[in-house]
Design an enzyme around this catalytic site. Structure first.
Site, PDB file in Angstrom:
ATOM      1  CE  LYS A 205      -3.184   3.061   0.692  1.00  0.00           C
ATOM      2  NZ  LYS A 205      -4.143   3.307  -0.311  1.00  0.00           N
ATOM      3  CB  CYS A 259      -3.502   8.722   0.381  1.00  0.00           C
ATOM      4  SG  CYS A 259      -4.917   8.102   1.265  1.00  0.00           S
TER       5      CYS A 259
HETATM    6  N1  LIG Z   1     -10.046   7.680   2.736  1.00  0.00           N
HETATM    7  C1  LIG Z   1      -9.477   7.187   1.867  1.00  0.00           C
HETATM    8  O1  LIG Z   1      -9.739   7.399   0.491  1.00  0.00           O
HETATM    9  C2  LIG Z   1      -8.499   6.034   2.187  1.00  0.00           C
HETATM   10  C3  LIG Z   1      -8.037   5.272   1.023  1.00  0.00           C
HETATM   11  C4  LIG Z   1      -7.342   4.148   1.550  1.00  0.00           C
HETATM   12  C5  LIG Z   1      -6.793   4.003   3.076  1.00  0.00           C
HETATM   13  N2  LIG Z   1      -7.220   4.869   3.818  1.00  0.00           N
HETATM   14  C6  LIG Z   1      -6.866   4.432   5.230  1.00  0.00           C
HETATM   15  O2  LIG Z   1      -7.846   4.024   5.879  1.00  0.00           O
HETATM   16  C7  LIG Z   1      -7.760   4.580   7.407  1.00  0.00           C
HETATM   17  C8  LIG Z   1      -8.970   5.200   7.655  1.00  0.00           C
HETATM   18  O3  LIG Z   1      -9.003   6.466   6.890  1.00  0.00           O
HETATM   19  P1  LIG Z   1     -10.409   6.956   6.733  1.00  0.00           P
HETATM   20  O4  LIG Z   1     -10.390   8.124   5.490  1.00  0.00           O
HETATM   21  O5  LIG Z   1     -11.857   6.135   6.933  1.00  0.00           O
HETATM   22  O6  LIG Z   1     -10.712   8.120   8.095  1.00  0.00           O
HETATM   23  P2  LIG Z   1     -11.632   8.835   8.820  1.00  0.00           P
HETATM   24  O7  LIG Z   1     -11.149   9.773   9.495  1.00  0.00           O
HETATM   25  O8  LIG Z   1     -12.717   9.207   7.680  1.00  0.00           O
HETATM   26  O9  LIG Z   1     -12.553   7.733   9.791  1.00  0.00           O
HETATM   27  C9  LIG Z   1     -11.922   7.144  10.887  1.00  0.00           C
HETATM   28  C10 LIG Z   1     -13.057   6.909  11.858  1.00  0.00           C
HETATM   29  O10 LIG Z   1     -12.494   6.278  12.997  1.00  0.00           O
HETATM   30  C11 LIG Z   1     -12.951   6.783  14.029  1.00  0.00           C
HETATM   31  N3  LIG Z   1     -11.943   6.359  15.275  1.00  0.00           N
HETATM   32  C12 LIG Z   1     -10.811   7.035  15.685  1.00  0.00           C
HETATM   33  N4  LIG Z   1     -10.253   6.118  16.754  1.00  0.00           N
HETATM   34  C13 LIG Z   1     -11.218   4.959  16.993  1.00  0.00           C
HETATM   35  C14 LIG Z   1     -11.468   4.203  17.993  1.00  0.00           C
HETATM   36  N5  LIG Z   1     -10.350   4.012  18.857  1.00  0.00           N
HETATM   37  N6  LIG Z   1     -12.393   3.342  17.904  1.00  0.00           N
HETATM   38  C15 LIG Z   1     -13.380   3.445  17.105  1.00  0.00           C
HETATM   39  N7  LIG Z   1     -13.468   4.450  16.237  1.00  0.00           N
HETATM   40  C16 LIG Z   1     -12.263   5.281  16.082  1.00  0.00           C
HETATM   41  C17 LIG Z   1     -12.962   8.247  13.723  1.00  0.00           C
HETATM   42  O11 LIG Z   1     -13.999   8.957  14.746  1.00  0.00           O
HETATM   43  C18 LIG Z   1     -13.650   8.359  12.484  1.00  0.00           C
HETATM   44  O12 LIG Z   1     -14.696   8.241  12.239  1.00  0.00           O
HETATM   45  C19 LIG Z   1      -6.481   5.530   7.368  1.00  0.00           C
HETATM   46  O13 LIG Z   1      -5.407   4.677   7.775  1.00  0.00           O
HETATM   47  C20 LIG Z   1      -6.401   5.850   6.017  1.00  0.00           C
HETATM   48  O14 LIG Z   1      -5.113   6.237   5.459  1.00  0.00           O
HETATM   49  C21 LIG Z   1      -8.060   5.786   3.506  1.00  0.00           C
END
Ligand SMILES: NC(=O)c1ccc[n+]([C@@H]2O[C@H](COP(=O)([O-])OP(=O)(O)OC[C@H]3O[C@@H](n4cnc5c(N)ncnc54)[C@H](O)[C@@H]3O)[C@@H](O)[C@H]2O)c1
Length: 408
Positions: A205, A259
């Protein structure tokens, strides 16, 4: 409540679509988020952010009882952790969200469960998750708990399509964990599911995003060299790309989003002496906003109290996402450093100035035509379709700093 098949921890851009698609395919899913607002929204069938088609999936799953949500995990056969992974000031990954989520899950384990990490993670994070469980629950040392990493590569705006169509990489701490995770994702994933070990999956990734970053840095460096040599970088790249094995990307104001501008640092932090090219690419891309600031300064030289139209605030074309946006940074830094300048920020995709600019008295959100008419200097920061439609003669009398090659 029936024991869910899958408990998804973190209901953001990644976790909620994943929870919804499993529910759509008939799995019993429980979603967990520390934000009571998010949990309340999901339980009433709503999506607390913008993602096309997701609303329908969530609404149907909640109304037919296959998706529930709460602020605490519940006992389940499989846990998927999709919480944020930001970086510290020294660019190393902040694993505290993964640790907190894993600890919360640990309390509900009884043995035999599968824990999947979906968050983008530095090498070793899945093993670290296993170590946290071992620490929290020494009583389950021989209880057959399995760990896997399954990174996500969906494109925001197309998540519900790409979740189904994209190929996926699944890396297990053991081959059995990887196999079991593959069986699970098979439920909705129509792409290939490729198995490996957890560290290779974590690196895959990061490497995907570093590939983009390094190639954008090459284009950005070419744009700076071309300015120095007095040649048109857009023509240069177009000509070079006629070579059958050359495909140079386009330069711009820097790299944004959460990202590509973040993930390469996890590799640098893991191998600081070896990741020389990856580090330099990050530095080249991060330095591009400063370089453009200098160009804007030079273009407005000789004009007292210049009016500068800045076209675009988003981090890429045709979206309203301003996270880590180099365009937003340029507008902010320029306006702050030049209080005598009038800065007209143009962003057709937002309705009010973002908080970062709202405190600056010399910045105003302005419609495109009005900004161009009033400007001494026109700066292109984002190639939104709306800006591509502006004919070159509209800026013929202006000083132009064009980071996207709109009017060449
Ligand atoms: N958004 C994208 O396009 C994308 C693409 C690939 C990978 N990612 C990866 O996926 C992961 C999540 O990204 P995202 O965009 O969904 O983030 P986001 O901020 O939209 O969502 C994360 C959620 O996790 C919650 N959270 C935080 N700590 C927590 C805990 N201890 N218990 C329960 N919930 C908790 C937050 O309140 C939030 O709602 C990251 O590592 C990101 O790098 C994101």
């Amino acid at each position: 409540m029936t024991k869910p098949d899958v408990c998804v921890v973190g209901l953001g851009y990644i976790g909620l679509p994943t929870a919804a698609i499993f529910a759509h395919k008939g799995k019993q899913v429980h979603g967990v988020d520390v934000s009571p607002r998010t949990v309340a929204a999901v339980n009433s069938g709503k999506v607390p952010f913008v993602e096309p088609d997701l609303g329908g999936f969530v609404e149907r799953a909640v109304s037919n009882g296959t998706l529930t949500a709460s602020t605490e995990p519940v006992p389940a056969s499989t846990y998927i952790i999709a919480v944020p992974t930001p970086f510290h000031d020294d660019h190393s990954a902040d694993l505290s969200y993964i640790e907190a989520a894993t600890r919360a899950v640990s309390r509900h384990l009884t043995g035999g469960e599968l824990l999947i990490l979906e968050s983008t993670s530095p090498p070793g994070a899945t093993q670290h998750m296993a170590d946290v469980v071992a620490q929290e629950r020494p009583d389950l040392a021989h209880a057959g708990i399995k760990f896997a990493h399954c990174p996500e590569r969906v494109l925001p705006g197309r998540v519900m399509v790409e979740l189904v169509e994209n190929d996926r990489i699944v890396g297990g701490i053991t081959p059995e964990a990887a196999e079991e995770a593959r069986e699970l994702y098979r439920v909705f994933c129509e792409g290939e599911i490729l198995l490996t070990d957890a560290t290779t999956a974590e690196m895959a990734k990061l490497v995907e995003n570093s590939f983009r970053d390094v190639n954008i840095a090459f284009a950005n460096e070419l744009s700076i060299i071309s300015d120095k040599l007095g040649i048109d970088v857009w023509e240069l790249i177009e000509l070079a790309n006629h070579h059958p094995r050359v495909n140079i990307l386009q330069p711009g104001p820097g790299v944004g989003g959460h990202c590509i501008a973040v993930d390469p640092w996890f590799i640098v932090a893991a191998a600081p002496d070896e990741a020389r090219l990856i580090r330099t690419a990050r530095e080249v891309n991060d330095s591009k906003p400063r370089y453009l600031m200098e160009r804007i300064r030079a273009a407005s030289e000789g004009t007292n109290e210049p009016t500068v139209a800045m076209l675009g605030l988003a981090f890429k074309p045709n979206i309203d996402d301003l996270r880590e946006s180099p365009a937003l940074q340029i507008v902010h830094d320029y306006a702050e450093a030049h209080p005598q300048s009038r800065v007209l920020a143009v962003e057709p995709h937002v309705e009010e100035l973002p908080a970062k600019l709202a405190g600056l008295s010399n910045v105003r959100l302005t419609p495109t035509d009005e900004a161009i008419d009033a400007a001494d200097v026109v700066v292109v920061l984002v190639d939104h379709d709306a800006f591509k439609a502006i004919p070159a003669h509209r800026v013929a009398e202006k000083q132009v700093v064009d980071s996207k090659g709109l009017w060449r």
